[in-house]
Design a protein around this motif. Structure first.
Motif, PDB file in Angstrom:
ATOM      1  N   GLU A  86      -9.287  35.971   4.201  1.00 49.47           N
ATOM      2  CA  GLU A  86      -7.853  35.951   3.892  1.00 49.47           C
ATOM      3  C   GLU A  86      -7.022  36.253   5.126  1.00 49.47           C
ATOM      4  O   GLU A  86      -5.916  35.724   5.281  1.00 49.47           O
ATOM      5  CB  GLU A  86      -7.547  36.915   2.750  1.00 49.47           C
ATOM      6  N   ARG A  87      -7.545  37.069   6.008  1.00 47.48           N
ATOM      7  CA  ARG A  87      -6.811  37.348   7.251  1.00 47.48           C
ATOM      8  C   ARG A  87      -6.685  36.075   8.097  1.00 47.48           C
ATOM      9  O   ARG A  87      -5.639  35.821   8.681  1.00 47.48           O
ATOM     10  CB  ARG A  87      -7.531  38.457   8.022  1.00 47.48           C
ATOM     11  N   ARG A  88      -7.774  35.295   8.138  1.00 52.70           N
ATOM     12  CA  ARG A  88      -7.705  34.009   8.858  1.00 52.70           C
ATOM     13  C   ARG A  88      -6.698  33.078   8.203  1.00 52.70           C
ATOM     14  O   ARG A  88      -5.978  32.337   8.885  1.00 52.70           O
ATOM     15  CB  ARG A  88      -9.084  33.349   8.885  1.00 52.70           C
ATOM     16  N   PRO A 193       7.613  24.996  -5.349  1.00 54.02           N
ATOM     17  CA  PRO A 193       7.793  23.538  -5.308  1.00 54.02           C
ATOM     18  C   PRO A 193       8.432  23.043  -4.009  1.00 54.02           C
ATOM     19  O   PRO A 193       7.974  22.047  -3.428  1.00 54.02           O
ATOM     20  CB  PRO A 193       8.701  23.271  -6.518  1.00 54.02           C
ATOM     21  N   ALA A 194       9.452  23.742  -3.530  1.00 59.79           N
ATOM     22  CA  ALA A 194      10.119  23.315  -2.299  1.00 59.79           C
ATOM     23  C   ALA A 194       9.204  23.457  -1.092  1.00 59.79           C
ATOM     24  O   ALA A 194       9.199  22.599  -0.194  1.00 59.79           O
ATOM     25  CB  ALA A 194      11.395  24.128  -2.090  1.00 59.79           C
ATOM     26  N   LEU A 195       8.410  24.524  -1.049  1.00 59.83           N
ATOM     27  CA  LEU A 195       7.523  24.731   0.091  1.00 59.83           C
ATOM     28  C   LEU A 195       6.343  23.763   0.057  1.00 59.83           C
ATOM     29  O   LEU A 195       5.777  23.452   1.113  1.00 59.83           O
ATOM     30  CB  LEU A 195       7.045  26.189   0.123  1.00 59.83           C
ATOM     31  N   ARG A 196       5.963  23.319  -1.114  1.00 59.64           N
ATOM     32  CA  ARG A 196       4.926  22.289  -1.184  1.00 59.64           C
ATOM     33  C   ARG A 196       5.478  20.936  -0.741  1.00 59.64           C
ATOM     34  O   ARG A 196       4.753  20.133  -0.135  1.00 59.64           O
ATOM     35  CB  ARG A 196       4.360  22.225  -2.603  1.00 59.64           C
ATOM     36  N   ALA A 197       6.740  20.708  -1.031  1.00 64.31           N
ATOM     37  CA  ALA A 197       7.359  19.446  -0.614  1.00 64.31           C
ATOM     38  C   ALA A 197       7.642  19.430   0.880  1.00 64.31           C
ATOM     39  O   ALA A 197       7.515  18.385   1.537  1.00 64.31           O
ATOM     40  CB  ALA A 197       8.654  19.229  -1.393  1.00 64.31           C
ATOM     41  N   THR A 198       8.029  20.573   1.415  1.00 68.60           N
ATOM     42  CA  THR A 198       8.347  20.685   2.843  1.00 68.60           C
ATOM     43  C   THR A 198       7.645  21.913   3.405  1.00 68.60           C
ATOM     44  O   THR A 198       8.234  23.001   3.494  1.00 68.60           O
ATOM     45  CB  THR A 198       9.867  20.802   3.066  1.00 68.60           C
ATOM     46  N   PRO A 199       6.387  21.810   3.795  1.00 71.27           N
ATOM     47  CA  PRO A 199       5.628  22.975   4.286  1.00 71.27           C
ATOM     48  C   PRO A 199       6.236  23.540   5.566  1.00 71.27           C
ATOM     49  O   PRO A 199       6.860  22.824   6.352  1.00 71.27           O
ATOM     50  CB  PRO A 199       4.230  22.411   4.545  1.00 71.27           C
ATOM     51  N   SER A 202       5.849  29.782   6.745  1.00 76.68           N
ATOM     52  CA  SER A 202       5.998  30.976   5.909  1.00 76.68           C
ATOM     53  C   SER A 202       4.679  31.363   5.254  1.00 76.68           C
ATOM     54  O   SER A 202       3.758  30.546   5.101  1.00 76.68           O
ATOM     55  CB  SER A 202       7.056  30.746   4.833  1.00 76.68           C
ATOM     56  N   LEU A 203       4.587  32.607   4.844  1.00 77.58           N
ATOM     57  CA  LEU A 203       3.360  33.138   4.257  1.00 77.58           C
ATOM     58  C   LEU A 203       2.987  32.402   2.978  1.00 77.58           C
ATOM     59  O   LEU A 203       1.805  32.120   2.740  1.00 77.58           O
ATOM     60  CB  LEU A 203       3.538  34.637   3.983  1.00 77.58           C
ATOM     61  N   ILE A 204       3.961  32.098   2.160  1.00 81.59           N
ATOM     62  CA  ILE A 204       3.668  31.347   0.932  1.00 81.59           C
ATOM     63  C   ILE A 204       3.095  29.981   1.284  1.00 81.59           C
ATOM     64  O   ILE A 204       2.051  29.566   0.762  1.00 81.59           O
ATOM     65  CB  ILE A 204       4.934  31.196   0.069  1.00 81.59           C
ATOM     66  N   SER A 205       3.743  29.279   2.171  1.00 80.59           N
ATOM     67  CA  SER A 205       3.341  27.923   2.518  1.00 80.59           C
ATOM     68  C   SER A 205       1.970  27.893   3.188  1.00 80.59           C
ATOM     69  O   SER A 205       1.111  27.066   2.849  1.00 80.59           O
ATOM     70  CB  SER A 205       4.392  27.288   3.429  1.00 80.59           C
ATOM     71  N   VAL A 206       1.743  28.770   4.125  1.00 81.80           N
ATOM     72  CA  VAL A 206       0.484  28.790   4.864  1.00 81.80           C
ATOM     73  C   VAL A 206      -0.690  29.108   3.934  1.00 81.80           C
ATOM     74  O   VAL A 206      -1.751  28.471   4.010  1.00 81.80           O
ATOM     75  CB  VAL A 206       0.578  29.804   6.023  1.00 81.80           C
ATOM     76  N   GLN A 207      -0.519  30.085   3.059  1.00 82.54           N
ATOM     77  CA  GLN A 207      -1.599  30.414   2.123  1.00 82.54           C
ATOM     78  C   GLN A 207      -1.870  29.273   1.147  1.00 82.54           C
ATOM     79  O   GLN A 207      -3.019  28.978   0.811  1.00 82.54           O
ATOM     80  CB  GLN A 207      -1.238  31.668   1.330  1.00 82.54           C
ATOM     81  N   ASP A 208      -0.799  28.654   0.676  1.00 81.78           N
ATOM     82  CA  ASP A 208      -0.958  27.557  -0.273  1.00 81.78           C
ATOM     83  C   ASP A 208      -1.740  26.405   0.369  1.00 81.78           C
ATOM     84  O   ASP A 208      -2.659  25.850  -0.246  1.00 81.78           O
ATOM     85  CB  ASP A 208       0.420  27.087  -0.726  1.00 81.78           C
ATOM     86  N   ARG A 209      -1.415  26.070   1.616  1.00 85.89           N
ATOM     87  CA  ARG A 209      -2.118  24.984   2.303  1.00 85.89           C
ATOM     88  C   ARG A 209      -3.560  25.359   2.630  1.00 85.89           C
ATOM     89  O   ARG A 209      -4.422  24.487   2.730  1.00 85.89           O
ATOM     90  CB  ARG A 209      -1.377  24.594   3.581  1.00 85.89           C
ATOM     91  N   ALA A 210      -3.823  26.673   2.797  1.00 84.71           N
ATOM     92  CA  ALA A 210      -5.187  27.119   3.093  1.00 84.71           C
ATOM     93  C   ALA A 210      -6.080  27.108   1.858  1.00 84.71           C
ATOM     94  O   ALA A 210      -7.294  27.325   1.974  1.00 84.71           O
ATOM     95  CB  ALA A 210      -5.150  28.525   3.692  1.00 84.71           C
ATOM     96  N   GLU A 214      -3.588  31.127  -6.475  1.00 88.45           N
ATOM     97  CA  GLU A 214      -2.230  31.636  -6.648  1.00 88.45           C
ATOM     98  C   GLU A 214      -2.224  33.157  -6.781  1.00 88.45           C
ATOM     99  O   GLU A 214      -1.292  33.825  -6.327  1.00 88.45           O
ATOM    100  CB  GLU A 214      -1.565  30.976  -7.850  1.00 88.45           C
ATOM    101  N   ALA A 215      -3.266  33.723  -7.396  1.00 93.85           N
ATOM    102  CA  ALA A 215      -3.349  35.185  -7.519  1.00 93.85           C
ATOM    103  C   ALA A 215      -3.458  35.833  -6.148  1.00 93.85           C
ATOM    104  O   ALA A 215      -2.813  36.851  -5.868  1.00 93.85           O
ATOM    105  CB  ALA A 215      -4.534  35.574  -8.389  1.00 93.85           C
ATOM    106  N   GLN A 216      -4.285  35.237  -5.277  1.00 97.13           N
ATOM    107  CA  GLN A 216      -4.407  35.766  -3.919  1.00 97.13           C
ATOM    108  C   GLN A 216      -3.093  35.640  -3.170  1.00 97.13           C
ATOM    109  O   GLN A 216      -2.651  36.569  -2.478  1.00 97.13           O
ATOM    110  CB  GLN A 216      -5.509  35.011  -3.165  1.00 97.13           C
ATOM    111  N   LEU A 217      -2.483  34.470  -3.279  1.00 98.33           N
ATOM    112  CA  LEU A 217      -1.207  34.209  -2.614  1.00 98.33           C
ATOM    113  C   LEU A 217      -0.164  35.244  -3.023  1.00 98.33           C
ATOM    114  O   LEU A 217       0.515  35.843  -2.170  1.00 98.33           O
ATOM    115  CB  LEU A 217      -0.744  32.800  -2.936  1.00 98.33           C
TER     116      LEU A 217
END
Length: 386
Positions: A86-88, A193-199, A202-210, A214-217
């Motif tokens: 998760e740190r990576r 939704p906005a961060l998925r459309a335009t990555p 940010s911490l939310i966006s980076v974790q989601d793409r990794a 969702e619980a971890q995020l």
């Protein structure tokens, strides 16, 4: 239960100023069980430095710990490969390169706007009116929760850190913490939704793409808010107070003899914004005749280690000539604060120099009151804006 000697504290006095009590503990019982906290405290710097790395004994995995119960199991409450993975995953948000190329300019723009607003008045509370919004605006950008106000970021952060330090079990503190974590979940849901459309970075966006769940995020965003708001807020205001209280030190920084970073790092050693980190004993262990039993709760007292008389030459003073390279302000092991680069940039490259440039005659205008031992900082700080 540990066979460590029992050391009694007076909780309210400890909250107002833990340092005299911690000094007595280092001298008389450097590893001691404190019944008022329900934990065994390790107070000497070198002991903390060594034992924080012994994760097979002093585990961050605390299923029944307040942070896990209230906020979910974030990366700070994991060890080994799970923690490393998760740190990576979050590193692209907090790496030195991202801080330099993405966040620092955003920090500067937001801080300049806050200073423009302050310039309309003659005085303010530096904690409420400057340190809090500067920290909040930075954290909004880093987390991706740009739709909320800095004041709301501060509210939900404070609610969570109060909950995580609620060892007395106050039901109102717990209820407030639950309200704050629920609010953060709503804000994350709004932004996904906005961060998925335009990555972005940010911490939310980076974790989601990794590919984190969702619980971890969500748990890791709450972690970032719980530490990423109060620590810079308290360090900004506290370092300003330290410099205004030590005019010779401020003059040296202004003259370029000492860097703003050095001024901040000495403050962080002297009055640690994060004073301790909890651990769960995972397996029976003995040190210096003291036996730690499985499931014992242990507090690594960073604030105490940063005033250890055997490590620092002038531990109880704000001293810019002091060698503070042994400080453990950001931790000392695998859980070294992932946000350290962002904090240093926000505080030393932006918040401190911009404030003193804008108000060269800045002066204290009343008493500054401090509070806290797990998290410590100025509660209010009246200043004149000159």
């Amino acid at each position: 239960m540990s066979n460590a000697p029992v050391f009694e504290i007076e909780p309210q006095a400890f909250w107002r100023d833990p340092y005299p009590t911690l000094k007595r503990m280092r001298a008389k019982a450097p590893i001691a069980y404190v019944p008022q906290l329900g934990a065994t405290l390790i107070t000497r710097r070198d002991d903390i430095f060594a034992e924080e790395k012994r994760v097979e004994v002093f585990s961050s995995d605390q299923p029944q710990g307040l942070m896990t119960v209230l906020m979910g199991q974030n990366l700070m409450r994991k060890d080994g490969v799970d923690h490393a993975a998760e740190r990576r995953a979050i590193f692209p948000t907090v790496s030195p390169r991202t801080v330099k190329e993405v966040w620092t300019e955003q920090f500067r723009l937001a801080t300049t706007r806050i200073l423009d607003d302050l310039a309309a008045g003659a005085n303010c509370d530096l904690v409420r009116d400057y340190a809090m919004p500067v920290s909040g605006e930075a954290l909004k950008a880093i987390t991706g929760l740009t739709q909320i106000t800095a004041a709301e970021m501060d509210r939900v952060s404070q609610g969570m850190i109060d909950g995580c330090a609620n060892y007395a079990g106050d039901p109102q503190v717990e209820a407030t913490c639950h309200d704050c974590t629920a609010a953060i979940d709503r804000y994350i849901t709004e932004r996904l939704p906005a961060l998925r459309a335009t990555p972005d970075h940010s911490l939310i966006s980076v974790q989601d793409r990794a590919g984190l769940s969702e619980a971890q995020l969500r748990a890791n965003v709450k972690l970032a808010i719980s530490g990423g708001q109060n620590e810079p807020r308290d360090a900004i205001a506290g370092t300003v107070w330290a410099l205004l209280s030590h005019p010779h030190a401020l003059a040296r920084v202004r003259a370029g003899e000492v860097s703003w970073l050095a001024a901040f790092e000495e403050y962080g050693r002297w009055i640690s914004p994060i004073g301790m980190s909890p651990r769960r004993v995972a397996t029976r262990y003995e040190r210096d005749g003291i036996v730690f039993e499985p499931e014992d709760r242990v507090f690594l007292m960073f604030g105490s280690g940063n005033r250890d008389e055997t490590v620092f030459t002038n531990p109880d003073a704000y001293d810019l000539d002091q060698d503070n390279s042994g400080a453990i302000t950001f931790g000392a092991g695998p859980h070294f604060c992932a946000g350290a680069w962002a904090s240093r940039a926000l505080i030393a490259d932006v918040a401190l120099p911009l404030l003193f440039d804008r108000f060269p005659g800045l002066a204290l205008d009343g008493e500054t009151e401090f509070g806290g031992w797990a998290f410590r900082g100025p509660l209010r700080m009246p200043v004149r804006l000159i």
